[in-house]
Design a protein around this motif. Structure first.
Motif: not given
Length: 108
Positions: A80-108
């Protein structure tokens, strides 16, 4: 910019694996970093009424990879450190009124 469908596709290609997740409650408090099974994340997104807020590329200036990846084995953290340094990671954000916010660390 990645769409909701792009994120779902990225996750589906890794079914059976795990993903780093940051959550907050519906009021934006109680931040937590965890690891979740991708299958469970996909089920929650589809069944939990989550709204997609966006997916942005991240750099080492944007996130603390050690915090995000703290529950992974060392070899996965290193990858994951290498992927982050190489610009291959993204944060995808989802939200729910009941459950709050969820951010996912996804890769390409």
């Amino acid at each position: 910019m990645k769409t909701r469908e792009d994120v779902i596709s990225m996750l589906e290609s890794e079914r059976g694996s795990q993903v780093a997740v940051r959550t907050t409650d519906a009021q934006g408090y109680n931040e937590s970093h965890d690891v979740m099974e991708i299958d469970d994340v996909l089920d929650a997104i589809e069944e939990g009424g989550y709204e997609f807020l966006g997916c942005q590329p991240v750099t080492p200036d944007d996130i603390d990879i050690e915090e995000w990846a703290q529950d992974f084995e060392e070899e996965i953290r290193e990858s994951l450190r290498e992927s982050l340094a190489d610009g291959e990671l993204y944060v995808a954000t989802f939200t729910s009124d009941e459950r709050g916010q969820t951010d996912l660390l996804v890769w390409e």
